[in-house]
Every structure is written in C-alpha cells, then in structure tokens.
Design a protein around this motif. Structure first.
Motif, short mmCIF file in Angstrom:
data_model
loop_
_atom_site.label_atom_id
_atom_site.label_comp_id
_atom_site.label_asym_id
_atom_site.label_seq_id
_atom_site.Cartn_x
_atom_site.Cartn_y
_atom_site.Cartn_z
N GLN A 189 -23.28 -99.17 61.09
CA GLN A 189 -22.82 -100.50 61.47
C GLN A 189 -23.98 -101.50 61.50
OE1 GLN A 189 -20.63 -100.00 65.09
NE2 GLN A 189 -18.71 -100.50 64.10
N ALA A 192 -25.17 -102.18 58.04
CA ALA A 192 -24.18 -102.98 57.33
C ALA A 192 -24.24 -104.44 57.75
CB ALA A 192 -22.78 -102.43 57.59
N SER A 193 -24.31 -104.68 59.07
CA SER A 193 -24.20 -106.06 59.51
C SER A 193 -25.50 -106.84 59.31
CB SER A 193 -23.74 -106.13 60.96
OG SER A 193 -24.47 -105.23 61.73
N THR A 194 -26.65 -106.13 59.26
CA THR A 194 -27.88 -106.88 59.00
C THR A 194 -28.02 -107.24 57.52
OG1 THR A 194 -29.00 -104.75 58.96
CG2 THR A 194 -29.31 -106.08 60.93
N ASN A 195 -27.37 -106.46 56.65
CA ASN A 195 -27.47 -106.76 55.22
C ASN A 195 -26.19 -107.33 54.64
OD1 ASN A 195 -30.20 -105.54 54.33
ND2 ASN A 195 -29.29 -104.03 55.68
N TRP A 196 -25.15 -107.38 55.48
CA TRP A 196 -23.85 -107.88 55.04
C TRP A 196 -23.30 -107.05 53.88
CZ3 TRP A 196 -21.46 -110.32 58.50
CH2 TRP A 196 -20.27 -110.99 58.21
N PHE A 198 -21.10 -103.96 53.95
CA PHE A 198 -20.38 -102.99 54.77
C PHE A 198 -19.96 -101.76 53.99
CE2 PHE A 198 -20.05 -106.87 57.15
CZ PHE A 198 -20.23 -106.43 58.44
N TYR A 202 -21.12 -97.83 54.84
CA TYR A 202 -20.17 -96.82 55.31
C TYR A 202 -20.01 -95.70 54.30
CZ TYR A 202 -19.14 -99.52 59.38
OH TYR A 202 -19.24 -100.17 60.57
N TYR B 78 -13.36 -102.29 54.41
CA TYR B 78 -14.33 -103.10 53.68
C TYR B 78 -14.33 -102.81 52.19
CZ TYR B 78 -16.18 -104.39 58.22
OH TYR B 78 -16.31 -104.88 59.48
#
Lengths: 236, 261
Positions: A189, A192-196, A198, A202, B78
C-alpha cells in the motif's frame, strides 16, 4: 495512469523488506495457536467438566466471526481491560507499552487456536481407538500412549489440514495493516500510494504471497512423505 | 481510548448494523452464484483431463488459493480498469460492488472447483462401472449415480465455503463498500464506542454463520440418508461413514485454509 511492467520489479524489491514481519506474525500465531488448539481439543475429547462448554463456546465464537472482528475487538478491548485492571490493582503496566504488532500476535493466536483445535481434534479422531486400547493393554499410561502412539499418527493424519491452516494464517496476516503493522500488504500500500502505481504494487505483493504459499505446500508435502513412511505397506 | 464501556450501546447498535445486512448478503449470494458457475467450468477440464485448459485451470486455482483475498481485492479494483482500458472499455463509472462481487466470485470459484472435483472423485469408480454395466449412458450414470452421492459429500465443504465467504465480506470495507464491517467502523468512530460496535458486529456474524451451518447440516443428513447405519452406537472415537468421507475431502485438500479471515 499507464501500466508500467518494470515497476513490478521495483515494487517487488521494496516489498521484500516486509516479508519478515509477515512471517513473524504467521509463525507466532501458528505456534501459540497450536498450543491452544491441542489444549482445547483434549478438553473437548475428554469432555473435561466446566472447561468443556467454555472450549466449545470459544471455538464456535471464533469460527463464526471474521478474523477482522477479532483483531479490532482485541485492539480496542484489551487496552480498556488492562488499564482498568491496572488502575484497580495499582500496576505500573499500561496498555500503551504494548507494541502494535503485539495486538496482531494476541488476536491472531486466539483465532488460530480455534481453527487449530479443529485440526488437532479431527487428527486425533482419525486414530483408531483400538490403538489406544492396545497401548493400555501393554501397560502404558494414558499420557504415554497419547505421546507415543496417538500423537504421531494424529499428526500424520492432520498434516494436510495443518498446512492449510498455516497458509490461512499467512493470508490472514494481511489484516495486520488495520492496526498499522507494516507487513507485506501494508508495504505494498505504501509503495503503491507513494508512486501512484497501485496495480503493479499489488501484483508484486500477490506474487510474493503466491511464492510463499507454494513454498509452504512443497515443504509440507516433503514432511508428509517422511512422516507417513510407516504407512507405506511392506509389512501387512 | 473512546468512551466508557456501556453494554446498552451493543443493543442500540444491533438494528443499525442489521440495516446493512442486506449488502453483506447480496455480496455473499452473488459471489456464491458466480463461484459455483466458475467452479464447474474450471473443474470440468481437470476431471476430463482436457490438455491446455487443464493447465490453465490449475494456474487459476493455484493463484486464487495462493494469495490473500485482500490482495486480490486491491488487484482487481486497481488492475481491471487498466486492463479493460487496453481493449477500450471504460470502467471508471462501474460501481465498486461489481469489483467486490467479481473478486469474491473468482476467489470462491477456485475453492468450489476443488470441492466439485474432490466430491466427484470421492465416489467409488466401481459405481460408475456398475451403472455402465446396467446399460446407462455416461450422462445417465453421472446424473443418477455420481451426482446424488457427490452432492452429499460436498455439503460439509460447501457449508465451510459459504461461511468463509460470509466472513471474507468483512474486507469489502477496504474498497469503501458500506457493508456491516464498514458500517461498524463508521458507527465506532462517530460514537467512540468501538468495543460495543464490534461486539454487536460479532454477534450478528455469529448468528448468521450458525444458521447457515445448521441449515446445511440438515441438507447433509438428508442427502446422506442412504449412509445411515441401522444400529446407532455412541462411541467417542467412532469413525462413521460420513466422517470417513470428510477425511477423504480433507486429504484432497479442498478445505479453505484455516481461517476464513
């Protein structure tokens, strides 16, 4: 947002650092769960008075409710309980000193214990009662015959279920993110959120879990072959 | 942390949580339906050993059984829009519930296919041969001889899978679906009575899984009535017929690993 296959590798490398946390949670919950499970299974098999209804209630409650609920109940309930007792008895111990991962350990062990007790119980039931009687007839005590005759056979019978439970706990450990423990899922997570990105993150996490599960399955099948040696005919 | 524990909140939260029960049950029902259809489709190539399809279905089962449902949820949520974009299908307006049901459906499908395969294989091969000898066609032998027996064997596993699915739906809140767990979290943070909310939540889950288990136990007894023994005897370590079937299934490894999360 475009698909970036090379990022899967980058994410994979970053997520690798979180594997130990996941494995710790899995191992601790499985080991403590197994101890609880053996105790609960024996209580249920021998119908120990007073403890029997407690054990049945415990197993029914845990198996009937989601693991997430156990985790959140422990996370919110345990501090209240501990602080209440501490205030009452004047302990210096406060719930704040329990690390986040401690809640995961406690709650997942309780969860695993109920499932393990079913595994152990079905394993013990799979052993022919005549074996226990034969052990008694040659003068073994009950603990001796349980330890030497019943448990080894029960273990062999319940190994597939045991491996399923371990895999279940491995997958269940992903819930630890709800109490801010950085396991594989939480790390994915973050990445994913620091690099956008997702999907890629995952996917990397899924690959790691897939590999771990595969590894557990392989190891179990090797142990299973080893432990079932006595069953491979030859004599009878 | 939060307000003083007050048992009366448990009772006042129960009806509020029950209001979202329909969402939870909707997810369970739709995913179960998807799962059974997918499970049949995936089990067939493995039962009849169709060359390429067999490998594909094995990979499918291995993936869905080898990764946590939580990861699968995020992966679908996603990933699917991105993949659909490649074939120019816009999924940005698709409701989240569709992703949730799809993920749970495919997840359950993997376990369902194992269940179907194991219970068909647990029926004695001699029975099929006897049916052929009596002049039945392959289809007749399957529907009249194999299926009724396989159904009885499958029910305990099916019951476990449904309950596991019910408990798995508690993860749908991570994608923002307002089912029971999501509602419980909202209620908890609104009122700061977290423990009471989760006790109420646990009670509801407990009642539902208990009901499902009892209902399917009745079905199992009905389907396995041909196995009933004439002289019932009570024995602690007795291994009866239906138990031995359960063991067969356990050995084939169909059970949903340990925890239904």
């Amino acid at each position: 947002m475009k698909l970036d296959p090379s990022f899967i590798w980058t994410a994979l490398v970053q997520i690798l650092s979180a594997i130990p946390t996941t494995l710790y949670i899995t191992c601790v919950s499985v080991l403590i769960g197994f101890v609880i499970g053996v105790a609960v299974a024996l209580i249920r098999l021998y119908r120990v008075p007073l403890l029997y209804p407690l054990a049945v209630g415990y197993v029914t409650f845990i198996r009937g409710t989601p693991m997430l609920t156990h985790l959140l109940l422990i996370y919110f309930g345990l501090p209240v309980l501990i602080d209440g007792l501490a205030a009452h008895f004047g302990w210096s111990f406060r719930s704040v000193s329990i690390p986040m991962i401690g809640f995961a350990y406690i709650s997942f062990s309780i969860t695993a214990g109920a499932y393990m007790s079913e595994v152990v119980r079905s394993g013990l039931l799979a052993v022919d009662r005549g074996q226990l009687e034969a052990a008694h007839s040659i003068g073994m005590t009950t603990p001796q015959s349980l330890k030497r005759i019943v448990f080894p056979q029960a273990l062999a019978a319940s190994l597939p279920n045991l491996s399923n439970s371990v895999i279940g706990m491995l997958h269940g450990s992903t819930l630890a993110f709800t109490v801010s423990v950085v396991d594989i899922n939480a790390k994915a997570q973050i990445v994913a959120s620091t690099n956008w990105k997702f999907f890629e993150a995952y996917l990397a996490a899924a690959l790691i879990f897939w590999a771990l599960t595969f590894l557990i399955e392989r190891v179990t099948s090797v142990i299973e072959r080893r432990i079932n040696l006595y069953n491979r005919g030859g004599v009878a | 942390m939060g307000a003083q524990f007050d048992i009366s909140f448990v009772f006042s939260f129960l009806p509020k949580l029950l209001g979202t029960l329909s969402t939870t049950l909707l997810i369970v029902a739709c995913s179960l339906l998807t799962g059974i259809i997918v499970g049949f489709l995936v089990a067939l190539p493995r039962l009849y050993k169709v060359p390429v399809l067999k490998t594909l279905s094995e990979i499918y089962i291995s993936f869905f059984r080898g990764t946590p449902i939580l990861i699968q949820l995020f992966l679908f949520y996603y990933g699917l829009p991105e993949i659909m974009k490649l074939v120019h299908v816009d999924m940005t307006r698709t409701p989240v519930l569709v992703f949730v049901i799809l993920t749970y459906g495919l997840h359950t499908g993997a376990y369902m296919s194992e269940m179907i395969r194991a219970s068909v294989m647990a029926v004695d091969k001699g029975q099929v041969e006897a049916a052929y000898a009596a002049g039945m066609t392959g289809f007749q032998a399957f529907t009249r001889i194999v299926l009724p027996q396989a159904l009885g064997i499958a029910v305990p596993v099916f019951s476990n899978l449904v309950i596991a699915l019910l408990k798995d739906t508690s993860l749908a809140f991570t994608l923002g679906v307002m089912e029971m767990s999501g509602k419980a979290q909202t209620l908890g943070s609104l009122t700061q009575h977290f423990i009471e909310t989760y006790i109420a939540l646990a009670l509801i889950y407990l009642v539902i899984s208990f009901t499902i288990e009892k209902l399917l136990l009745v079905a199992e007894h009905h389907l396995l009535r041909h196995e009933k023994q004439n002289t019932p005897e009570k024995n602690l370590f007795k291994i009866n017929k239906s138990w031995s079937y359960r063991r067969i299934i356990a050995e084939l490894g169909t059970g949903k690993g340990g925890t239904g999360l």
